[in-house]
Design a protein around this motif. Structure first.
Motif: not given
Lengths: 111, 95
Positions: B25, B27-29, B31
């Motif tokens: 989560i 990482d997605v934020f 990225e």
């Protein structure tokens, strides 16, 4: 004209899309991440996110400032400010100018 | 605070999610913010701050050692402006 800025809402969308949490849970995570970053910086601690960048607290000395309009001199107290430095990876990707070559994460669904 | 510390702190307050799930989560934020900046889009997180991608124009510079003129190409950078809440929380030392 400038495109619309990316906001909390788009960040929550990205989490929902890639992770498979509900929209509400995703929005809560966005909020939690931001809160932790805020409290960390407020406590005077730097943040380093590999592959993204770092937030550093910089101390600014007290100085004599001038109101540019009225030219009146005022004292500006010593303060802290926050400097964001993008990581080398992010800078390289920005120089290349498109996100197609970026190392994507793919999707992982949590249940 | 490193990325791992952030993940640990989030893990402490989120029951039922494993470290790896939260890592993903987080990482997605970041990225997503990075992707926006790469595409030249501004990112604004009210209260925390905004990230604005900007361009520095190409210029002629001088090698300080040899004095030779060298051309420096256009470069991109990110301007971060801290938001009201973050400012209030961290900037003023005197309170």
């Amino acid at each position: 004209m400038r495109e619309k800025s990316v906001t909390r809402s788009e960040l929550a969308d990205a989490i929902q899309r890639n992770v498979g949490l509900t929209r509400l849970e995703s929005a809560e995570f966005v909020e939690k991440i931001i809160n932790h970053m805020t409290t960390t910086l407020a406590s005077g601690e730097n943040i380093l996110i590999t592959g993204f960048g770092s937030f550093q607290i910089v101390e600014r000395n007290a100085r004599t400032g001038r109101n540019p309009r009225t030219k009146v001199e005022t004292h500006v107290a010593a303060r802290r400010s926050i400097k964001f430095k993008p990581s080398q990876v992010l800078r390289d990707d920005m120089a290349r100018g498109n996100s197609n070559g970026r190392k994507g994460l793919g999707s992982v669904f949590i249940d | 605070m490193l990325r791992g510390d952030l993940i640990n702190r989030l893990a402490d307050e989120s029951q039922g999610l494993k470290y790896d799930d939260i890592k993903y989560i987080v990482d997605v934020f970041f990225e997503e913010i990075g992707n926006a900046l790469v595409q030249g889009q501004r990112v604004e997180i009210r209260g925390f701050g905004s990230f604005t991608p900007k361009c520095r124009a190409a210029r002629m510079a001088r090698n300080p050692k040899s004095g030779d003129q060298v051309s420096v190409g256009e470069r991109k950078f990110v301007h971060f402006k801290s938001g009201k809440i973050l400012k209030a929380a961290s900037i003023r030392q005197d309170g």
